[in-house]
Design a protein around this motif. Sequence first.
Motif, PDB file in Angstrom:
ATOM      1  N   GLY A  27       0.805  -1.200   0.000  1.00 55.54           N
ATOM      2  CA  GLY A  27       0.000   0.000   0.000  1.00 55.54           C
ATOM      3  C   GLY A  27       0.842   1.255   0.000  1.00 55.54           C
ATOM      4  O   GLY A  27       0.477   2.276  -0.561  1.00 55.54           O
ATOM      5  N   SER A  28       1.985   1.218   0.657  1.00 62.47           N
ATOM      6  CA  SER A  28       2.869   2.372   0.704  1.00 62.47           C
ATOM      7  C   SER A  28       4.300   1.874   0.802  1.00 62.47           C
ATOM      8  O   SER A  28       4.557   0.785   1.302  1.00 62.47           O
ATOM      9  CB  SER A  28       2.537   3.248   1.917  1.00 62.47           C
ATOM     10  OG  SER A  28       2.684   2.518   3.120  1.00 62.47           O
ATOM     11  N   PRO A  29       5.262   2.641   0.302  1.00 59.16           N
ATOM     12  CA  PRO A  29       6.653   2.190   0.332  1.00 59.16           C
ATOM     13  C   PRO A  29       7.180   2.069   1.753  1.00 59.16           C
ATOM     14  O   PRO A  29       6.853   2.871   2.621  1.00 59.16           O
ATOM     15  CB  PRO A  29       7.387   3.284  -0.444  1.00 59.16           C
ATOM     16  CG  PRO A  29       6.506   4.488  -0.347  1.00 59.16           C
ATOM     17  CD  PRO A  29       5.108   3.965  -0.335  1.00 59.16           C
ATOM     18  N   ALA A  30       7.977   1.018   1.974  1.00 63.06           N
ATOM     19  CA  ALA A  30       8.574   0.831   3.297  1.00 63.06           C
ATOM     20  C   ALA A  30       9.636   1.898   3.525  1.00 63.06           C
ATOM     21  O   ALA A  30      10.370   2.266   2.598  1.00 63.06           O
ATOM     22  CB  ALA A  30       9.195  -0.560   3.393  1.00 63.06           C
ATOM     23  N   PRO A  31       9.745   2.425   4.747  1.00 61.55           N
ATOM     24  CA  PRO A  31      10.743   3.459   5.021  1.00 61.55           C
ATOM     25  C   PRO A  31      12.163   2.915   4.915  1.00 61.55           C
ATOM     26  O   PRO A  31      12.422   1.750   5.222  1.00 61.55           O
ATOM     27  CB  PRO A  31      10.416   3.887   6.449  1.00 61.55           C
ATOM     28  CG  PRO A  31       9.728   2.705   7.056  1.00 61.55           C
ATOM     29  CD  PRO A  31       8.941   2.090   5.946  1.00 61.55           C
ATOM     30  N   VAL A  32      13.070   3.753   4.462  1.00 58.03           N
ATOM     31  CA  VAL A  32      14.480   3.380   4.355  1.00 58.03           C
ATOM     32  C   VAL A  32      15.175   3.786   5.644  1.00 58.03           C
ATOM     33  O   VAL A  32      15.271   4.970   5.973  1.00 58.03           O
ATOM     34  CB  VAL A  32      15.142   4.075   3.149  1.00 58.03           C
ATOM     35  CG1 VAL A  32      16.627   3.727   3.092  1.00 58.03           C
ATOM     36  CG2 VAL A  32      14.449   3.661   1.857  1.00 58.03           C
ATOM     37  N   THR A  33      15.634   2.808   6.399  1.00 56.37           N
ATOM     38  CA  THR A  33      16.253   3.051   7.692  1.00 56.37           C
ATOM     39  C   THR A  33      17.748   3.306   7.539  1.00 56.37           C
ATOM     40  O   THR A  33      18.327   3.130   6.461  1.00 56.37           O
ATOM     41  CB  THR A  33      16.042   1.855   8.622  1.00 56.37           C
ATOM     42  OG1 THR A  33      16.762   0.723   8.085  1.00 56.37           O
ATOM     43  CG2 THR A  33      14.558   1.490   8.726  1.00 56.37           C
ATOM     44  N   ALA A  34      18.371   3.688   8.648  1.00 55.61           N
ATOM     45  CA  ALA A  34      19.821   3.891   8.643  1.00 55.61           C
ATOM     46  C   ALA A  34      20.533   2.583   8.320  1.00 55.61           C
ATOM     47  O   ALA A  34      21.552   2.564   7.616  1.00 55.61           O
ATOM     48  CB  ALA A  34      20.280   4.427   9.997  1.00 55.61           C
ATOM     49  N   ALA A  35      19.988   1.457   8.831  1.00 50.91           N
ATOM     50  CA  ALA A  35      20.576   0.147   8.539  1.00 50.91           C
ATOM     51  C   ALA A  35      20.458  -0.181   7.064  1.00 50.91           C
ATOM     52  O   ALA A  35      21.381  -0.750   6.464  1.00 50.91           O
ATOM     53  CB  ALA A  35      19.901  -0.927   9.385  1.00 50.91           C
TER      54      ALA A  35
END
Length: 281
Positions: free
Chosen positions: A58-66
Amino acid sequence: MRWRGRRGSRNIEDRRGRRMSGRSAGIGGAGILLIVVAGAFFGVDLTPLLQGTAPQSGSPAPVTAADQEAAEFVSVALADTEDVWASIFEQQLGRQYDPAVLVLFKGVTQSPCGGASGATGPFYCPLDEKVYLDTSFFTTLSQRLGARGDFAAAYVVAHEVAHHVQNELGILQETQRVRAQVSEVESNAISVRTELQADCFSGIWARYAQDALGTLEPGDVEEAMNAAKQIGDDTLQRNAGRVPQPHTFSHGTSAQRQAWFARGFETGEVQACDTFSAADL
């Protein structure tokens, strides 16, 4: 592995943060082969992809620091494969190496070989000559499969690039042609030889990375050997609570994967990786 502050590859297609949804494109025989191979790599059920439906997002997954650190690592590892194989193609094969593109994604994306998700694991699609990798893969590799260490992750990137090397050499095309004409058991046996050759090519890459690039650190080869052990078909099937069934193997046993990686590392020679002519794997 010494990777921080070093050159990254420009052959990265970053799809992280994109909204991806809907049904996958039609999956042909090559796509089914590659998705099954990817599933066998991780021992996961990929029947939803084989039925032609990609996971919904439904929405793009957030891009984390990892995720970002993983992306930087992959870029450097890919750059190393480019340097190494350019040198090997020139010195041993007398030809020019055309590097692969690596697609970074998170959650789900599309490829000409079918839908891709984090469940498929990293895979190479010869239809567009790209490696597909979900940046959450390294967590899976370390925590779920027990293959820890940055060089274990680099080994798997090198393994997928090795499939591109096979494609450049015309090996993948021939194996796919033959596999389409034989029984399932015979097809699996050809797949095993294909994958073990990719492991051997990965060993060659590690040898050149050590000798020419000086990027290996103490314990790196052991990390790669452990990764090869953890993703052997027999180990994956045992860890899934099943009795190993050799006729279903598609990548080779842990011992075979370790042996062929070691062969490539020890010899540094492409001709030493002829798994198809080997009487004993």
